[in-house]
Scaffold this motif. Structure first.
Motif, mmCIF file in Angstrom:
data_model
loop_
_atom_site.group_PDB
_atom_site.id
_atom_site.type_symbol
_atom_site.label_atom_id
_atom_site.label_comp_id
_atom_site.label_asym_id
_atom_site.label_seq_id
_atom_site.Cartn_x
_atom_site.Cartn_y
_atom_site.Cartn_z
ATOM 1 N N ILE A 262 0.844 -1.195 0.000
ATOM 2 C CA ILE A 262 0.000 0.000 0.000
ATOM 3 C C ILE A 262 0.879 1.244 0.000
ATOM 4 O O ILE A 262 1.684 1.458 0.912
ATOM 5 N N GLY A 263 0.738 2.066 -1.029
ATOM 6 C CA GLY A 263 1.482 3.314 -1.108
ATOM 7 C C GLY A 263 0.759 4.433 -0.393
ATOM 8 O O GLY A 263 -0.472 4.457 -0.327
ATOM 9 N N GLN A 264 1.540 5.375 0.149
ATOM 10 C CA GLN A 264 0.979 6.490 0.905
ATOM 11 C C GLN A 264 1.455 7.809 0.290
ATOM 12 O O GLN A 264 2.628 8.167 0.382
ATOM 13 N N ARG A 315 -11.506 -1.652 -0.202
ATOM 14 C CA ARG A 315 -11.708 -0.763 0.936
ATOM 15 C C ARG A 315 -12.756 -1.320 1.909
ATOM 16 O O ARG A 315 -12.758 -0.980 3.093
ATOM 17 N N ASP A 316 -13.632 -2.162 1.395
ATOM 18 C CA ASP A 316 -14.603 -2.809 2.275
ATOM 19 C C ASP A 316 -13.959 -3.893 3.135
ATOM 20 O O ASP A 316 -14.521 -4.297 4.151
ATOM 21 N N LEU A 320 -8.050 1.574 4.575
ATOM 22 C CA LEU A 320 -7.171 2.397 3.757
ATOM 23 C C LEU A 320 -7.492 3.864 4.018
ATOM 24 O O LEU A 320 -8.653 4.264 3.974
ATOM 25 N N ASP A 321 -6.464 4.656 4.296
ATOM 26 C CA ASP A 321 -6.666 6.089 4.454
ATOM 27 C C ASP A 321 -6.930 6.727 3.095
ATOM 28 O O ASP A 321 -6.702 6.118 2.045
ATOM 29 N N VAL A 326 -3.553 0.892 -3.259
ATOM 30 C CA VAL A 326 -2.960 -0.439 -3.402
ATOM 31 C C VAL A 326 -2.035 -0.413 -4.612
ATOM 32 O O VAL A 326 -2.430 0.006 -5.711
ATOM 33 N N ILE A 327 -0.796 -0.835 -4.419
ATOM 34 C CA ILE A 327 0.182 -0.893 -5.500
ATOM 35 C C ILE A 327 0.134 -2.255 -6.189
ATOM 36 O O ILE A 327 0.084 -2.352 -7.411
#
Length: 356
Positions: A262-264, A315-316, A320-321, A326-327
């Motif tokens: 997961i990228g931020q 997301r369900d 996830l902020d 998602v990468i």
């Protein structure tokens, strides 16, 4: 008169040809100009980038942006190794860096003492190197750091090899037995293939974390490493997560562990860096999957499709902020012995490498 009408009048006999051209090309041009506004496929990415910029700015202003701290310490290290080294550098952000380091002391003592020691050691080295600077910003930051800076930051923390040392710029030694090490690395790289059929056997969490440590040695933009790895091994959740991406039909039900990278976007203040999470994520993944292979585990990298329905579904299932994307996903497990795997013949070096 419209642009289209002007062109028709000037070209006269070629009116029909021009009309055909305009009917084909003008809508394409208009579509290209407004593509990002009209095409919903990009709206979620734009929203995530905007959310990341907001988080980055707010965190920088109240000294709670950990990625700002990592980037600043990295930039200071680059200043320390510059040849020749200047008496004054990093003056425009050293004050904010010190305040952020101070605000994160207690958190990092518990969460990541190595990061705390790195920031502390680099700042100590920085203020030694800038003693001759007459810049008042550096002087004020030095006084602040000496009054409230990290005390006794060692705590037995060492480098990535576990050796106790100062976590600041150092002399790079020569790699011993480099040829033998290269052969070992290529043997692992050539052996790794995408394995899709796994034994009904749990994946040891400590092995995944050991492999992640190798992945984290990869370079990243200003050493931010603005991503996280969520490893799902709960039986019910991993099956549901594995069903979400495209390309897992037929084997998703028996994947022992599914890693979600997961990228931020919060690590970046400019939209020009919106692709950095994907670059950094790919660099991390290469070392990660090779390390897993070396530890006896098998993997299958799973592409993440940029579809609204997929984003909503994932997301369900996982938190996830607003700035997180998602990468990719990585299936992890012990492959069934003697199974067939795709050859996946790779392109030749001569077809890829060019010299200029």
């Amino acid at each position: 008169m419209s642009i289209t009408g002007n062109l028709r009048q000037r070209l006269g006999p070629r009116k029909r040809a021009v009309q055909t051209m305009l009917s084909n090309k003008v809508p394409q041009f208009i579509g290209a100009a407004n593509f990002f506004h009209l095409n919903g496929a990009f709206r979620e990415e734009q929203a995530a980038v905007a959310a990341g910029k907001k988080k980055h700015l707010e965190g920088e202003l109240d000294h709670s942006n950990r990625m700002f701290l990592r980037r600043s310490v990295h930039r200071i290290e680059k200043g320390l190794i510059s040849q020749p080294r200047r008496d004054t550098f990093a003056a425009d952000y050293i004050g904010r860096t010190v305040e952020t380091a101070v605000s994160f002391q207690e958190i990092l003592k518990q969460d990541d003492p190595g990061e705390l020691k790195w920031a502390s050691d680099v700042l100590n080295r920085y203020f030694e190197a800038t003693q001759n600077s007459t810049d008042r910003r550096i002087g004020a930051a030095r006084e602040r750091w000496l009054s409230v800076g990290v005390k006794d930051s060692d705590n037995g923390v060492g480098d990535i090899s576990g050796n106790a040392c100062e976590l600041a710029p150092f002399e790079q030694p020569q790699l011993s037995d480099a040829a033998d090490r290269y052969q070992s690395l290529t043997a692992i790289a050539y052996h790794r293939r995408s394995v899709r059929w796994f034994e009904d056997k749990p994946v040891e969490r400590e092995l995944v974390e050991e492999a992640a440590a190798v992945g984290l040695t990869a370079p990243s933009a200003c050493n931010r490493q603005s991503f996280r790895l969520l490893v799902v091994d709960d039986e019910d959740l991993r099956k549901r997560v594995a069903e979400v991406p495209m390309g897992t039909a037929g084997f998703s039900h028996q994947i022992p562990a599914m890693a979600v990278l997961i990228g931020q976007h919060r690590g970046y203040e400019h939209e020009r860096d919106r692709h950095a999470i994907y670059v950094d994520g790919g660099l991390f993944t290469t070392g990660f999957i090779l390390a897993l292979e070396g530890l006896g585990l098998n993997t299958c990298c799973i592409n993440w499709p940029e579809l609204k329905s997929k984003n909503e579904r994932i997301r369900d299932l996982i938190d996830l902020d607003s700035d997180e994307r998602v990468i990719m996903m990585i299936a992890i497990g012990y492959g069934v012995p003697n199974q067939l795997v795709p050859r996946s013949h790779k392109r030749s070096v001569s077809a890829v490498v060019q010299w200029a």
